[in-house]
Design a protein around this motif. Structure first.
Motif, PDB file in Angstrom:
ATOM      1  N   UNK A 137      36.254   0.802  22.253  1.00 52.96           N
ATOM      2  CA  UNK A 137      36.953  -0.422  21.247  1.00 52.96           C
ATOM      3  C   UNK A 137      38.556  -0.658  21.839  1.00 52.96           C
ATOM      4  N   UNK A 138      39.098   0.448  21.812  1.00 49.85           N
ATOM      5  CA  UNK A 138      40.507   0.372  22.179  1.00 49.85           C
ATOM      6  C   UNK A 138      41.051  -0.348  23.561  1.00 49.85           C
ATOM      7  N   UNK A 139      39.739   0.134  24.504  1.00 50.89           N
ATOM      8  CA  UNK A 139      39.865  -0.538  25.801  1.00 50.89           C
ATOM      9  C   UNK A 139      39.775  -2.069  25.902  1.00 50.89           C
ATOM     10  N   UNK A 140      38.803  -2.590  25.217  1.00 52.71           N
ATOM     11  CA  UNK A 140      38.345  -3.907  24.883  1.00 52.71           C
ATOM     12  C   UNK A 140      39.445  -4.704  23.961  1.00 52.71           C
ATOM     13  N   UNK A 141      40.568  -3.876  23.507  1.00 49.92           N
ATOM     14  CA  UNK A 141      41.569  -4.440  22.278  1.00 49.92           C
ATOM     15  C   UNK A 141      40.660  -5.057  21.250  1.00 49.92           C
ATOM     16  N   UNK A 142      40.000  -4.417  20.743  1.00 47.23           N
ATOM     17  CA  UNK A 142      39.084  -4.637  19.645  1.00 47.23           C
ATOM     18  C   UNK A 142      39.487  -3.991  18.394  1.00 47.23           C
ATOM     19  N   UNK A 143      40.122  -4.570  17.160  1.00 45.79           N
ATOM     20  CA  UNK A 143      40.614  -3.616  16.377  1.00 45.79           C
ATOM     21  C   UNK A 143      39.718  -3.428  15.353  1.00 45.79           C
ATOM     22  N   UNK A 144      39.674  -1.808  14.743  1.00 41.34           N
ATOM     23  CA  UNK A 144      38.949  -1.633  13.799  1.00 41.34           C
ATOM     24  C   UNK A 144      39.637  -0.493  12.980  1.00 41.34           C
ATOM     25  N   UNK A 145      38.999  -0.171  11.786  1.00 43.17           N
ATOM     26  CA  UNK A 145      39.857   0.709  10.824  1.00 43.17           C
ATOM     27  C   UNK A 145      39.753   2.435  11.019  1.00 43.17           C
ATOM     28  N   UNK A 159      46.456   5.557   5.155  1.00 41.62           N
ATOM     29  CA  UNK A 159      47.568   5.465   4.737  1.00 41.62           C
ATOM     30  C   UNK A 159      48.420   4.038   4.797  1.00 41.62           C
ATOM     31  N   UNK A 160      48.074   3.514   6.124  1.00 43.60           N
ATOM     32  CA  UNK A 160      48.579   2.117   6.374  1.00 43.60           C
ATOM     33  C   UNK A 160      47.940   1.152   5.607  1.00 43.60           C
ATOM     34  N   UNK A 161      46.638   1.124   5.257  1.00 42.05           N
ATOM     35  CA  UNK A 161      46.079   0.043   4.858  1.00 42.05           C
ATOM     36  C   UNK A 161      45.421   0.256   3.349  1.00 42.05           C
ATOM     37  N   UNK A 162      45.457   1.452   2.753  1.00 42.52           N
ATOM     38  CA  UNK A 162      44.944   1.752   1.551  1.00 42.52           C
ATOM     39  C   UNK A 162      43.464   1.581   1.309  1.00 42.52           C
ATOM     40  N   UNK A 163      43.264   1.870   0.008  1.00 46.20           N
ATOM     41  CA  UNK A 163      41.895   1.527  -0.453  1.00 46.20           C
ATOM     42  C   UNK A 163      41.610   0.041  -0.923  1.00 46.20           C
ATOM     43  N   UNK A 164      41.267  -0.658   0.256  1.00 43.24           N
ATOM     44  CA  UNK A 164      41.067  -2.111  -0.129  1.00 43.24           C
ATOM     45  C   UNK A 164      39.483  -2.390  -0.238  1.00 43.24           C
ATOM     46  N   UNK A 165      39.275  -3.566  -0.583  1.00 47.85           N
ATOM     47  CA  UNK A 165      37.846  -3.857  -0.702  1.00 47.85           C
ATOM     48  C   UNK A 165      37.138  -3.771   0.273  1.00 47.85           C
ATOM     49  N   UNK A 166      37.661  -4.033   1.621  1.00 49.62           N
ATOM     50  CA  UNK A 166      37.197  -3.967   3.007  1.00 49.62           C
ATOM     51  C   UNK A 166      36.837  -2.513   3.186  1.00 49.62           C
TER      52      UNK A 166
END
Length: 360
Positions: free
Chosen positions: A113-121, A52-59
């Motif tokens: 990934x959260x514990x390593x502060x790595x962003x993901x979708x 909902x926050x990002x929308x359907x982007x090319x990524x």
């Protein structure tokens, strides 16, 4: 070494240890089922809120499209390789197991990934849902083709299409995905005719299966409610999530320990596939994600999904859709070998490789 000190991984190790020393520690079946439902619901909500926050982007489209591609390529390649060392039916069953995905491995990876502060979708939960069914469909189609060839070779006639329901039969054994009460697949096949299942029936049963429906439904609810829903559900799907995951991994550690005795009886070639195959699948995901310029966090999760193996959804269907295969074979490999390797070593390894390749 620091990555191994995550509480979720340590609780998994505690479960394995308790099982190996034959402790009376046990998770009640009802609690285990509740934890599964909770994790799927929370994961779906998180994915919906993120979408909902990002929308359907090319990524987003690239990540989801790559997930579907991997879900088709991995089981097909696995079947071709496994066909050289085991029967066609066993090869189809193992290929389906390793072509599908493990939700628990995925959830553990997101927490890491959260514990390593790595962003993901968060929309990667949708990728996991899309990757679950293609391997099952391909395996059943391969098994049907094998039966037709065998029938043609022996009688010169093609067997009639029966289209028996999958999950109606699977429900009788889904409660014990790692058990061996049904014995070897050949015994089941001798007792009743092997089902020749239609693709339409498999698709229907796959997408209306309770776990799949809950995950996708929660994702839609998260997508519709957006930020307001996220704030309202934070105490449930956010604050409690880590503790619930630790409890579930404790139970999974106990189940892993129970499956280890069956691992000792497997072929060395199959054991090698259970270790090396996931690494090859993850490497394929890495190359494709780098080529398509998928974000680093998403690339890590794609590697985790490609490397994981199903030990619940696929066995529940394949045990009855391909009764000629041996459940003790594909369940012990996925739960006793691949799952613990991914949880303890694979997730940190895939994360470090992506960080090196993307960030330098």
């Amino acid at each position: 070494m620091q990555s191994l000190l995550d509480p979720a991984i340590l609780f998994f190790a505690l479960g394995v240890f308790a099982g190996l020393v034959r402790s009376n520690l046990e998770m009640p079946a009802a609690i285990s089922k509740f934890l599964s439902i909770y994790l799927l619901m929370a994961l779906g909500l998180k994915g919906g809120f993120a979408l909902a926050a990002s929308g359907l982007t090319p990524s987003v489209a690239s990540s989801l499209g790559l997930a579907v591609l991997l879900a088709v390529v991995v089981p097909l390649v696995g079947y071709v390789l496994l066909r050289r060392v085991v029967s066609g039916f066993n090869a189809a069953a193992v290929a389906a197991t390793y072509g599908s995905v493990s939700a628990v491995t995925f959830v553990t990876a997101t927490q890491y990934l959260d514990s390593q502060h790595i962003a993901y979708g968060g929309y990667m939960a949708a990728a996991m849902a899309l990757m679950e069914s293609p391997a099952i469909i391909l395996a059943v189609m391969l098994a049907n083709a094998l039966r037709q060839r065998q029938a043609t070779a022996s009688t010169g006639m093609v067997p009639a299409h029966r289209g028996q329901p999958v999950m109606a039969m699977a429900s009788a054994g889904a409660g014990a995905p790692g058990g061996h009460s049904m014995g070897h697949g050949s015994a089941v096949a001798a007792a009743s005719p092997a089902p020749n299942l239609s693709v339409g029936k498999i698709l229907h049963e796959s997408f209306t299966d309770g776990t799949q429906l809950l995950l996708l439904g929660a994702m839609v609810i998260g997508l519709v409610t957006g930020d307001e829903g996220k704030a309202a559900m934070q105490p449930f799907s956010g604050d409690l999530f880590k503790g619930m995951l630790c409890l579930f991994l404790l139970d999974m550690g106990l189940n892993t320990a129970r499956s280890l005795p069956a691992v000792r009886h497997q072929s060395p070639w199959l054991l090698a596939y259970a270790v090396v195959g996931p690494l090859v699948h993850a490497s394929l995901a890495l190359v494709l994600a780098w080529w398509l310029q998928v974000p680093a966090g998403d690339a890590t999760l794609l590697m985790v999904l490609a490397a994981s193996a199903s030990y619940i959804a696929v066995p529940a269907v394949v045990r009855y859709a391909i009764p000629e295969a041996q459940p003790s074979l594909y369940v012990s490999l996925s739960l006793g070998v691949t799952f613990p390797l991914n949880i303890v070593l694979g997730i940190p390894l895939y994360t470090q490789v992506v960080q090196w390749a993307w960030v330098g």
